[in-house]
Scaffold this motif. Structure first.
Motif, PDB file in Angstrom:
ATOM      1  N   GLU A   1       0.812  -1.222   0.000  1.00  0.00           N
ATOM      2  CA  GLU A   1       0.000   0.000   0.000  1.00  0.00           C
ATOM      3  C   GLU A   1       0.846   1.274   0.000  1.00  0.00           C
ATOM      4  O   GLU A   1       0.600   2.209   0.770  1.00  0.00           O
ATOM      5  N   ILE A   2       1.834   1.322  -0.889  1.00  0.00           N
ATOM      6  CA  ILE A   2       2.647   2.536  -0.963  1.00  0.00           C
ATOM      7  C   ILE A   2       1.908   3.668  -1.671  1.00  0.00           C
ATOM      8  O   ILE A   2       2.390   4.807  -1.715  1.00  0.00           O
ATOM      9  N   ASP A   3       0.757   3.372  -2.242  1.00  0.00           N
ATOM     10  CA  ASP A   3      -0.002   4.381  -2.973  1.00  0.00           C
ATOM     11  C   ASP A   3      -1.047   5.074  -2.112  1.00  0.00           C
ATOM     12  O   ASP A   3      -1.899   5.811  -2.629  1.00  0.00           O
TER      13      ASP A   3
ATOM     14  N   ALA B   1       2.934   4.626 -10.885  1.00  0.00           N
ATOM     15  CA  ALA B   1       2.779   3.431 -11.716  1.00  0.00           C
ATOM     16  C   ALA B   1       3.913   3.323 -12.718  1.00  0.00           C
ATOM     17  O   ALA B   1       4.454   2.230 -12.963  1.00  0.00           O
ATOM     18  N   SER B   2       4.288   4.453 -13.315  1.00  0.00           N
ATOM     19  CA  SER B   2       5.376   4.446 -14.282  1.00  0.00           C
ATOM     20  C   SER B   2       6.695   4.027 -13.638  1.00  0.00           C
ATOM     21  O   SER B   2       7.465   3.239 -14.202  1.00  0.00           O
ATOM     22  N   LYS B   3       6.943   4.563 -12.440  1.00  0.00           N
ATOM     23  CA  LYS B   3       8.186   4.224 -11.742  1.00  0.00           C
ATOM     24  C   LYS B   3       8.210   2.748 -11.385  1.00  0.00           C
ATOM     25  O   LYS B   3       9.250   2.086 -11.488  1.00  0.00           O
ATOM     26  N   LEU B   4       7.103   2.219 -10.910  1.00  0.00           N
ATOM     27  CA  LEU B   4       7.038   0.798 -10.565  1.00  0.00           C
ATOM     28  C   LEU B   4       7.291  -0.070 -11.794  1.00  0.00           C
ATOM     29  O   LEU B   4       7.986  -1.092 -11.725  1.00  0.00           O
ATOM     30  N   LYS B   5       6.736   0.337 -12.923  1.00  0.00           N
ATOM     31  CA  LYS B   5       6.916  -0.443 -14.141  1.00  0.00           C
ATOM     32  C   LYS B   5       8.385  -0.475 -14.555  1.00  0.00           C
ATOM     33  O   LYS B   5       8.929  -1.522 -14.945  1.00  0.00           O
ATOM     34  N   LYS B   6       9.048   0.662 -14.452  1.00  0.00           N
ATOM     35  CA  LYS B   6      10.464   0.725 -14.802  1.00  0.00           C
ATOM     36  C   LYS B   6      11.303  -0.128 -13.857  1.00  0.00           C
ATOM     37  O   LYS B   6      12.211  -0.848 -14.292  1.00  0.00           O
TER      38      LYS B   6
ATOM     39  N   ALA C   1      -3.481  -1.603 -13.015  1.00  0.00           N
ATOM     40  CA  ALA C   1      -3.507  -1.852 -14.459  1.00  0.00           C
ATOM     41  C   ALA C   1      -2.111  -2.049 -15.024  1.00  0.00           C
ATOM     42  O   ALA C   1      -1.935  -2.675 -16.075  1.00  0.00           O
ATOM     43  N   THR C   2      -1.092  -1.530 -14.328  1.00  0.00           N
ATOM     44  CA  THR C   2       0.284  -1.625 -14.811  1.00  0.00           C
ATOM     45  C   THR C   2       0.875  -3.009 -14.599  1.00  0.00           C
ATOM     46  O   THR C   2       1.867  -3.383 -15.228  1.00  0.00           O
ATOM     47  N   GLY C   3       0.295  -3.795 -13.710  1.00  0.00           N
ATOM     48  CA  GLY C   3       0.889  -5.072 -13.321  1.00  0.00           C
ATOM     49  C   GLY C   3       1.008  -6.062 -14.461  1.00  0.00           C
ATOM     50  O   GLY C   3       0.169  -6.113 -15.361  1.00  0.00           O
ATOM     51  N   ASP C   4       2.061  -6.870 -14.425  1.00  0.00           N
ATOM     52  CA  ASP C   4       2.209  -7.984 -15.364  1.00  0.00           C
ATOM     53  C   ASP C   4       1.362  -9.173 -14.935  1.00  0.00           C
ATOM     54  O   ASP C   4       1.027 -10.027 -15.757  1.00  0.00           O
ATOM     55  N   GLN C   5       1.050  -9.198 -13.665  1.00  0.00           N
ATOM     56  CA  GLN C   5       0.235 -10.275 -13.102  1.00  0.00           C
ATOM     57  C   GLN C   5      -0.659  -9.654 -12.035  1.00  0.00           C
ATOM     58  O   GLN C   5      -0.227  -8.780 -11.278  1.00  0.00           O
ATOM     59  N   HIS C   6      -1.907 -10.131 -11.982  1.00  0.00           N
ATOM     60  CA  HIS C   6      -2.880  -9.493 -11.093  1.00  0.00           C
ATOM     61  C   HIS C   6      -3.602 -10.571 -10.275  1.00  0.00           C
ATOM     62  O   HIS C   6      -4.255 -11.455 -10.827  1.00  0.00           O
ATOM     63  N   PHE C   7      -3.438 -10.477  -8.945  1.00  0.00           N
ATOM     64  CA  PHE C   7      -4.123 -11.391  -8.030  1.00  0.00           C
ATOM     65  C   PHE C   7      -5.211 -10.625  -7.285  1.00  0.00           C
ATOM     66  O   PHE C   7      -4.968  -9.512  -6.800  1.00  0.00           O
ATOM     67  N   ARG C   8      -6.403 -11.241  -7.206  1.00  0.00           N
ATOM     68  CA  ARG C   8      -7.478 -10.644  -6.410  1.00  0.00           C
ATOM     69  C   ARG C   8      -7.713 -11.517  -5.183  1.00  0.00           C
ATOM     70  O   ARG C   8      -7.853 -12.736  -5.273  1.00  0.00           O
ATOM     71  N   LEU C   9      -7.733 -10.860  -4.010  1.00  0.00           N
ATOM     72  CA  LEU C   9      -8.031 -11.545  -2.750  1.00  0.00           C
ATOM     73  C   LEU C   9      -9.490 -11.304  -2.396  1.00  0.00           C
ATOM     74  O   LEU C   9     -10.014 -10.189  -2.535  1.00  0.00           O
ATOM     75  N   GLU C  10     -10.135 -12.357  -1.945  1.00  0.00           N
ATOM     76  CA  GLU C  10     -11.532 -12.227  -1.510  1.00  0.00           C
ATOM     77  C   GLU C  10     -11.819 -13.223  -0.410  1.00  0.00           C
ATOM     78  O   GLU C  10     -11.080 -14.198  -0.225  1.00  0.00           O
ATOM     79  N   LYS C  11     -12.908 -12.967   0.328  1.00  0.00           N
ATOM     80  CA  LYS C  11     -13.304 -13.843   1.436  1.00  0.00           C
ATOM     81  C   LYS C  11     -14.657 -14.478   1.119  1.00  0.00           C
ATOM     82  O   LYS C  11     -15.503 -13.882   0.458  1.00  0.00           O
ATOM     83  N   HIS C  12     -14.830 -15.687   1.646  1.00  0.00           N
ATOM     84  CA  HIS C  12     -16.142 -16.334   1.583  1.00  0.00           C
ATOM     85  C   HIS C  12     -16.300 -17.222   2.815  1.00  0.00           C
ATOM     86  O   HIS C  12     -15.325 -17.522   3.521  1.00  0.00           O
ATOM     87  N   THR C  13     -17.539 -17.628   3.071  1.00  0.00           N
ATOM     88  CA  THR C  13     -17.827 -18.450   4.248  1.00  0.00           C
ATOM     89  C   THR C  13     -18.080 -19.878   3.797  1.00  0.00           C
ATOM     90  O   THR C  13     -18.820 -20.127   2.838  1.00  0.00           O
ATOM     91  N   GLU C  14     -17.481 -20.820   4.518  1.00  0.00           N
ATOM     92  CA  GLU C  14     -17.619 -22.235   4.186  1.00  0.00           C
ATOM     93  C   GLU C  14     -17.700 -23.025   5.483  1.00  0.00           C
ATOM     94  O   GLU C  14     -16.787 -22.976   6.315  1.00  0.00           O
TER      95      GLU C  14
END
Length: 569
Positions: free
Chosen positions: A473-475, A487-492, A510-523
């Protein structure tokens, strides 16, 4: 880089397996979805702090595993080799378990290891900048590295390191020589005393036995003389002595034998006794004349015996052994005779190396001070681009006084390390008008991460071997152009480093080469957090959520599509 991450029973993360690629990998999700937990797990597997509170409720332990590629990490390979760890190819597996009792079980490759091993290895491959951990930027040695790389001072610092090693080599040899000399002087004093003591007595082999016999003789000389005198007086010297009266006895015996012829043999026996007594008198007279008794000689003999006895008692052996020790002590004296010229040579080398060292460390310190202002100005520009317009980074260099310091200036001595005289610390102020204070004390996690990015950007063309950068969370608080700039600096930076980043900003996501989404659910009545590696369509919908919330209008989806198509470069 981390190529695979496995997490088991880590708080809400019941079971998570992630394949992670090169470049910039972003992690998004709503607040509380488990993003920071993933980063806490990564921090733990790299030697960071761990807590039993992270063990999932109802479980006995949590377990973590990371597969790390060492292809671009020669420093990590060197550390593993020195510590005796084995691995095959270009990858190594790091494993860590934490039990409820607080005991950790760590493995590096197939070998058991300690958390400190993980921590040292982690420093070789990763920089972690999160709300919980600051394993790189806050270390003063690394702060000094930033300044030296900016000023192209690495070669000068390497010369200082070699010069310091050379100086300490001659210093240690001189200290060892002086210690040896001090020991030898004491030993030589002892040997000299003992050699002088033995030689002053000058014992001779067999002397003590002959003197003991003479002592016995001299000690009884007076009594012998008295008895010899008494016998001779009784035998012949006094008026009625035996030999003076014996002829009369023989004459009487002769008369008896005339009257009694059978007594003739007895008369002859008396004559034999008389002749024998005269012979005894002659022998005794000779013995008496040869008898020597001198109280002075007795005193001299007894004194000499006392000296020999003292030596034998002190050295715990007889005269032959003492004479052998004397030769050994003389040989040892020659061994301990050190040439004064040897010390003169060592002093010369010591002084020459110190002069060279002082010249180099003063030169390095001046060079660092010359690049301070340009360095601070460049960092200031980068911080401004990152939306920290009012912030300021100040580099403070100081010398640490130390009474045992190897470099003197004026009347003071200073501590010296392989990096030179300078002790560095970054001071930071987040707002205009605030006095800069130590970065480690005042900067938040997000601020620290952005300071690190500013430094990385300034030193981009001098960047060392690729690293794993973990940013949480540096943003925070950024938007608009500042977010685009970040975003530009991170990409470089991701061109030379694997970057793992938690973000709430759609431009960065949007700049990421790979994108992970975290979510919660009940089981089954339990909350579980999971992560998904998003494809293009899934990324578009996640970006739309980040832009417009749950209302995925056509306009929001188009904006998300535009972001993906305009990836910051």
């Amino acid at each position: 880089m981390i190529t695979h991450l496995k997490i088991r029973d880590f708080a809400l993360l019941e079971s998570l397996d992630l394949d992670i690629g090169n470049g910039l990998s972003v992690f998004t999700g709503e607040s509380g979805s488990g993003k920071s937990l993933v980063f806490d797990a990564i921090t733990s597997i790299l030697g960071g702090r761990c807590s039993t509170t992270n063990i999932r409720t109802g479980k006995e332990k949590y377990s973590l595993q990371a597969i790390v590629s060492l292809k671009e990490h020669p420093e990590a390979k060197e550390y593993l080799t020195k510590q005796g760890f084995q691995w095959e190819g270009e990858e190594i597996i790091l494993s860590k378990e934490l039990l409820k009792d607080g005991k950790a079980r760590v493995k590096i490759g197939d070998s058991l290891a300690s958390t400190s091993h993980l921590r040292e290895l982690g420093k070789c491959i990763a920089e972690i900048h999160s709300q919980n951990e600051q394993l790189f930027l806050l270390e003063k040695t690394h702060q000094l590295e930033f300044l030296d790389r900016f000023g192209h001072l690495e070669s000068m610092k390497a010369k200082v390191k070699l010069s310091l090693q050379n100086f300490r080599h001659w210093k240690d040899k001189l200290i060892h020589f002086d210690e040896t000399l001090k020991h030898s002087q004491k030993r030589k004093e002892t040997l000299s005393y003992e050699i002088g003591e033995i030689e002053s007595v000058s014992p001779k082999e067999g002397e003590d036995e002959s003197l003991s016999q003479e002592e016995r003789f001299l000690a009884n000389g007076e009594k012998l003389s008295e008895n010899y005198r008494y016998i001779l007086e009784e035998l012949s010297d006094k008026e009625n002595s035996i030999l003076k009266t014996f002829p009369s006895l023989i004459h009487a015996m002769e008369k008896i034998s005339q009257l009694l012829p059978e007594k003739q043999t007895l008369r002859e026996e008396w004559e034999e006794v008389y002749d024998h007594l005269k012979s005894l008198r002659t022998t005794l007279r000779e013995d008496e004349e040869e008898l020597f008794f001198s109280p002075d000689r007795l005193d001299m003999v007894q004194t000499r015996l006392q000296e020999l006895t003292r030596l034998k008692k002190k050295y715990g052996c007889g005269v032959p052994e003492i004479l052998q020790q004397l030769q050994e002590k003389k040989a040892e004296m020659e061994k301990w005779s050190l040439e004064e010229g040897d010390r003169d040579f060592l002093v010369q080398k010591h002084d020459q190396s110190l002069v060279e060292l002082k010249e180099l460390v003063f030169q390095l310190s001046r060079a660092r001070r010359n690049v301070l202002s340009p360095f601070e100005e460049e960092v200031q520009k980068e911080l401004h681009d990152l939306g920290m317009e009012g912030s300021r980074l100040q580099v403070v260099l100081r010398w640490e006084e130390n009474p045992d310091g190897e470099v003197e200036e004026g009347s003071k001595s200073y501590y010296l390390s392989e990096s030179g005289l300078d002790q560095v610390e970054f001071y930071f102020s987040a707002n205009v008008g605030e006095k800069p204070r130590p970065l480690r004390k005042v900067a938040s996690g997000g601020e620290l991460s952005r300071v690190m990015l500013a430094l990385r950007s300034v030193l981009g063309k001098f960047s060392p071997a690729p690293q794993i950068l973990i940013l949480d969370e540096i943003d925070t608080g950024l938007g608009g152009e500042a977010a685009n700039s970040l975003a530009s600096k991170l990409k470089k930076l991701s061109r030379n480093s694997q970057i793992l980043l938690i973000t709430h900003t759609q431009q960065i996501a949007a700049t990421g080469d790979q994108h992970f989404r975290l979510e919660k659910h009940t089981e089954n009545g339990r909350t579980i957090a999971s992560a998904k590696d998003l494809n293009y369509e899934e990324r578009k919908r996640e970006l739309a959520r980040m832009i417009g919330g749950k209302q995925l209008t056509q306009g929001v989806l188009k904006a998300a599509t535009d972001l993906l198509q305009k990836k910051a470069v």
